[in-house]
Design a protein around this motif. Structure first.
Motif: not given
Length: 189
Positions: A61-62, A68-75, A107-110
């Motif tokens: 995700g990097y 997309v979100t800048g949070f590599h696990p989610l991306d 990051r407010g994405l939990r």
């Protein structure tokens, strides 16, 4: 096979295509994590291949085109779902590697991460990925979890999102590494 045909070998090809040229140091780390996973897999039996695939893909995700979100696990997990129809367990491991839920909270994405990719209830498998990631240096060498956490703090800074996350996650990281080390010690070579 890891669900819909994504084997550890194919996972390597996917990660390599996304990281080797764009982020060679990230690729070196991912390759090192996968090498550790190949050794650790002996404590997981039938899930050894899944661990290697998750290890090689954990930082995909990097990749600039996936961020997309800048949070590599989610991306990374979304990429595996949307472009590769990957196995559910693989996506959930990538999305939640190394206590990512704590960083998602920073990051407010939990809620988003937890809703799309719930944490697996497979403690040894989850801990094994933490172990492999947190005992591998940025260039793919071996290290201790304590040295890795210190390196992450020095690279990102104490007051950064990653710095706050890694300080919160450190006790959990050290505990997971300890559990895997105990399982490895109990397993005959």
């Amino acid at each position: 096979m890891l669900g819909r045909g994504l084997t550890a070998d194919l996972a390597k090809q996917v990660a390599q295509a996304e990281l080797v040229e764009a982020l060679p140091k990230r690729w070196a780390h991912s390759w090192g994590v996968a090498s550790r996973a190949a050794d650790v897999g002996r404590i997981l039996g039938k899930d050894a291949d899944l661990l290697v695939a998750a290890a090689i893909l954990h930082d995909v995700g990097y990749a600039p085109r996936l961020a997309v979100t800048g949070f590599h696990p989610l991306d990374g997990a979304r990429f595996l779902r949307d472009e590769h129809a990957a196995d559910e367990r693989l996506m959930r491991l990538v999305a939640n590697h190394s206590f990512a839920l704590l960083e998602a909270e920073e990051r407010g994405l939990r809620e988003e991460l937890a809703a799309e990719f719930p944490l697996l209830d497979e403690p040894l498998l989850v801990d094994s990925l933490v172990y492999c990631d947190m005992t591998t240096t940025t260039d793919g060498g071996q290290t201790t979890a304590e040295e890795r956490v210190a390196e992450i703090l020095s690279r990102y800074g104490d007051d950064s999102v990653v710095g706050r996350f890694i300080r919160r996650a450190a006790p959990e990281i050290f505990a997971a590494v300890g559990r895997v080390e105990a399982a490895l010690a109990a397993q005959p070579r």
